[in-house]
Design a protein around this motif. Structure first.
Motif, PDB file in Angstrom:
ATOM      1  N   ALA A  55     -28.502  20.585  23.284  1.00  0.00           N
ATOM      2  CA  ALA A  55     -29.697  19.771  23.025  1.00  0.00           C
ATOM      3  C   ALA A  55     -30.887  20.316  23.815  1.00  0.00           C
ATOM      4  CB  ALA A  55     -29.428  18.315  23.386  1.00  0.00           C
ATOM      5  N   TRP A  56     -30.664  20.708  25.054  1.00  0.00           N
ATOM      6  CA  TRP A  56     -31.742  21.288  25.869  1.00  0.00           C
ATOM      7  C   TRP A  56     -32.222  22.588  25.243  1.00  0.00           C
ATOM      8  CZ3 TRP A  56     -31.925  25.997  28.407  1.00  0.00           C
ATOM      9  CH2 TRP A  56     -33.023  26.189  29.243  1.00  0.00           C
ATOM     10  N   PHE A  57     -31.266  23.421  24.822  1.00  0.00           N
ATOM     11  CA  PHE A  57     -31.593  24.712  24.221  1.00  0.00           C
ATOM     12  C   PHE A  57     -32.431  24.532  22.966  1.00  0.00           C
ATOM     13  CE2 PHE A  57     -30.288  28.141  21.236  1.00  0.00           C
ATOM     14  CZ  PHE A  57     -30.886  29.206  21.893  1.00  0.00           C
ATOM     15  N   GLU A  58     -32.084  23.539  22.161  1.00  0.00           N
ATOM     16  CA  GLU A  58     -32.821  23.280  20.921  1.00  0.00           C
ATOM     17  C   GLU A  58     -34.284  22.929  21.189  1.00  0.00           C
ATOM     18  OE1 GLU A  58     -30.895  20.702  18.013  1.00  0.00           O
ATOM     19  OE2 GLU A  58     -28.967  21.364  18.811  1.00  0.00           O
ATOM     20  N   THR A  59     -34.580  22.347  22.358  1.00  0.00           N
ATOM     21  CA  THR A  59     -35.972  22.011  22.678  1.00  0.00           C
ATOM     22  C   THR A  59     -36.766  23.234  23.114  1.00  0.00           C
ATOM     23  OG1 THR A  59     -35.555  21.519  25.023  1.00  0.00           O
ATOM     24  CG2 THR A  59     -35.298  19.698  23.446  1.00  0.00           C
ATOM     25  N   LYS A  60     -36.074  24.319  23.449  1.00  0.00           N
ATOM     26  CA  LYS A  60     -36.739  25.517  23.965  1.00  0.00           C
ATOM     27  C   LYS A  60     -37.006  26.575  22.899  1.00  0.00           C
ATOM     28  CE  LYS A  60     -36.611  23.894  28.086  1.00  0.00           C
ATOM     29  NZ  LYS A  60     -37.781  23.263  28.621  1.00  0.00           N
ATOM     30  N   ILE A  61     -36.463  26.394  21.705  1.00  0.00           N
ATOM     31  CA  ILE A  61     -36.658  27.389  20.652  1.00  0.00           C
ATOM     32  C   ILE A  61     -37.534  26.806  19.538  1.00  0.00           C
ATOM     33  CG2 ILE A  61     -34.528  28.642  21.174  1.00  0.00           C
ATOM     34  CD1 ILE A  61     -33.153  27.211  18.886  1.00  0.00           C
ATOM     35  N   PRO A  62     -38.106  27.672  18.679  1.00  0.00           N
ATOM     36  CA  PRO A  62     -38.956  27.188  17.581  1.00  0.00           C
ATOM     37  C   PRO A  62     -38.201  26.238  16.647  1.00  0.00           C
ATOM     38  CG  PRO A  62     -39.168  29.569  17.845  1.00  0.00           C
ATOM     39  CD  PRO A  62     -38.046  29.131  18.741  1.00  0.00           C
ATOM     40  N   PRO A  63     -38.937  25.387  15.920  1.00  0.00           N
ATOM     41  CA  PRO A  63     -38.316  24.361  15.072  1.00  0.00           C
ATOM     42  C   PRO A  63     -37.315  24.886  14.040  1.00  0.00           C
ATOM     43  CG  PRO A  63     -40.667  23.960  15.264  1.00  0.00           C
ATOM     44  CD  PRO A  63     -40.400  25.273  15.933  1.00  0.00           C
ATOM     45  N   GLY A  64     -37.602  26.006  13.386  1.00  0.00           N
ATOM     46  CA  GLY A  64     -36.681  26.550  12.367  1.00  0.00           C
ATOM     47  C   GLY A  64     -35.316  26.888  12.947  1.00  0.00           C
ATOM     48  N   PRO A  65     -35.267  27.767  13.961  1.00  0.00           N
ATOM     49  CA  PRO A  65     -33.972  28.067  14.574  1.00  0.00           C
ATOM     50  C   PRO A  65     -33.310  26.838  15.207  1.00  0.00           C
ATOM     51  CG  PRO A  65     -35.562  29.753  15.170  1.00  0.00           C
ATOM     52  CD  PRO A  65     -36.306  28.667  14.450  1.00  0.00           C
ATOM     53  N   ALA A  66     -34.114  25.920  15.753  1.00  0.00           N
ATOM     54  CA  ALA A  66     -33.557  24.708  16.362  1.00  0.00           C
ATOM     55  C   ALA A  66     -32.843  23.864  15.308  1.00  0.00           C
ATOM     56  CB  ALA A  66     -34.651  23.902  17.044  1.00  0.00           C
ATOM     57  N   LYS A  67     -33.422  23.788  14.127  1.00  0.00           N
ATOM     58  CA  LYS A  67     -32.805  23.030  13.040  1.00  0.00           C
ATOM     59  C   LYS A  67     -31.476  23.675  12.635  1.00  0.00           C
ATOM     60  CE  LYS A  67     -33.885  21.111   8.514  1.00  0.00           C
ATOM     61  NZ  LYS A  67     -34.859  21.017   7.430  1.00  0.00           N
ATOM     62  N   PHE A  68     -31.454  25.019  12.587  1.00  0.00           N
ATOM     63  CA  PHE A  68     -30.221  25.734  12.249  1.00  0.00           C
ATOM     64  C   PHE A  68     -29.146  25.494  13.309  1.00  0.00           C
ATOM     65  CE2 PHE A  68     -27.595  29.631  12.555  1.00  0.00           C
ATOM     66  CZ  PHE A  68     -26.952  29.531  11.328  1.00  0.00           C
ATOM     67  N   VAL A  69     -29.523  25.553  14.577  1.00  0.00           N
ATOM     68  CA  VAL A  69     -28.566  25.318  15.668  1.00  0.00           C
ATOM     69  C   VAL A  69     -28.030  23.893  15.582  1.00  0.00           C
ATOM     70  CG1 VAL A  69     -28.315  25.104  18.182  1.00  0.00           C
ATOM     71  CG2 VAL A  69     -29.504  27.077  17.220  1.00  0.00           C
ATOM     72  N   GLY A  70     -28.911  22.928  15.310  1.00  0.00           N
ATOM     73  CA  GLY A  70     -28.474  21.537  15.155  1.00  0.00           C
ATOM     74  C   GLY A  70     -27.479  21.388  14.009  1.00  0.00           C
ATOM     75  N   TRP A  71     -27.753  22.050  12.895  1.00  0.00           N
ATOM     76  CA  TRP A  71     -26.845  22.004  11.752  1.00  0.00           C
ATOM     77  C   TRP A  71     -25.517  22.664  12.098  1.00  0.00           C
ATOM     78  CZ3 TRP A  71     -24.759  26.144   8.998  1.00  0.00           C
ATOM     79  CH2 TRP A  71     -24.028  25.791   7.862  1.00  0.00           C
ATOM     80  N   LEU A  72     -25.588  23.786  12.813  1.00  0.00           N
ATOM     81  CA  LEU A  72     -24.395  24.537  13.188  1.00  0.00           C
ATOM     82  C   LEU A  72     -23.471  23.733  14.097  1.00  0.00           C
ATOM     83  CD1 LEU A  72     -23.491  27.380  12.482  1.00  0.00           C
ATOM     84  CD2 LEU A  72     -24.602  28.196  14.545  1.00  0.00           C
ATOM     85  N   ARG A  73     -24.044  22.839  14.895  1.00  0.00           N
ATOM     86  CA  ARG A  73     -23.260  22.024  15.827  1.00  0.00           C
ATOM     87  C   ARG A  73     -22.523  20.874  15.142  1.00  0.00           C
ATOM     88  NH1 ARG A  73     -27.248  19.777  19.665  1.00  0.00           N
ATOM     89  NH2 ARG A  73     -25.443  18.679  20.444  1.00  0.00           N
ATOM     90  N   LYS A  74     -22.924  20.515  13.942  1.00  0.00           N
ATOM     91  CA  LYS A  74     -22.289  19.396  13.239  1.00  0.00           C
ATOM     92  C   LYS A  74     -20.844  19.736  12.894  1.00  0.00           C
ATOM     93  CE  LYS A  74     -26.464  17.619  11.123  1.00  0.00           C
ATOM     94  NZ  LYS A  74     -27.158  17.319   9.871  1.00  0.00           N
ATOM     95  N   PRO A  75     -19.957  18.737  12.964  1.00  0.00           N
ATOM     96  CA  PRO A  75     -18.548  18.975  12.612  1.00  0.00           C
ATOM     97  C   PRO A  75     -18.370  19.534  11.195  1.00  0.00           C
ATOM     98  CG  PRO A  75     -18.785  16.850  13.681  1.00  0.00           C
ATOM     99  CD  PRO A  75     -20.183  17.377  13.441  1.00  0.00           C
ATOM    100  N   SER A  76     -19.248  19.155  10.275  1.00  0.00           N
ATOM    101  CA  SER A  76     -19.133  19.630   8.892  1.00  0.00           C
ATOM    102  C   SER A  76     -19.439  21.125   8.760  1.00  0.00           C
ATOM    103  CB  SER A  76     -20.065  18.827   7.982  1.00  0.00           C
ATOM    104  OG  SER A  76     -21.406  18.997   8.392  1.00  0.00           O
TER     105      SER A  76
END
Length: 115
Positions: free
Chosen positions: A16-37
């Motif tokens: 979550a901390w890392f996602e706040t430090k990167i641009p919105p596009g890659p942050a969205k991808f990282v968030g999606w990648l972390r989902k169990p699905s």
């Protein structure tokens, strides 16, 4: 006092901390990648990153790929949760120390400039 640490929650906090430090596009991808699905994408990607890190002597591939792959795969392999969470905690402490040292250096430069 025996304290139980939830290493999975600790890894999630670092992500979550890392996602706040990167641009919105890659942050969205990282968030999606972390989902169990996203497990079917996360595991092969993590393995490719680990392999890329091992072969970091080749152009394009880098050592940075190894820890990133391990962090991703730790989401699915409980045995890796503790060492990865500890590594991320160590890295966070080092980063905070570096930032503090950098700020102190800037403040010292300002003090010298005003004299």
């Amino acid at each position: 006092m025996n304290e139980t640490i939830d290493y999975k929650a600790e890894i999630d906090r670092h992500f979550a901390w890392f996602e706040t430090k990167i641009p919105p596009g890659p942050a969205k991808f990282v968030g999606w990648l972390r989902k169990p699905s996203s497990k079917l994408v996360r595991i092969p990607l993590a393995l490719l990153l680990v392999l890329g890190g091992i072969f970091s002597i080749l152009p394009v591939l880098g050592l940075w790929m190894l820890p990133l792959g391990l962090v991703l795969i730790a989401q699915d392999i409980p045995l890796l949760e503790k060492p990865v969470a500890q590594f991320l905690g160590w890295l966070e402490r080092k980063w905070a120390g570096y930032q503090l040292k950098k700020e102190r250096g800037k403040n010292n430069e300002r003090d010298i400039d005003t004299k």
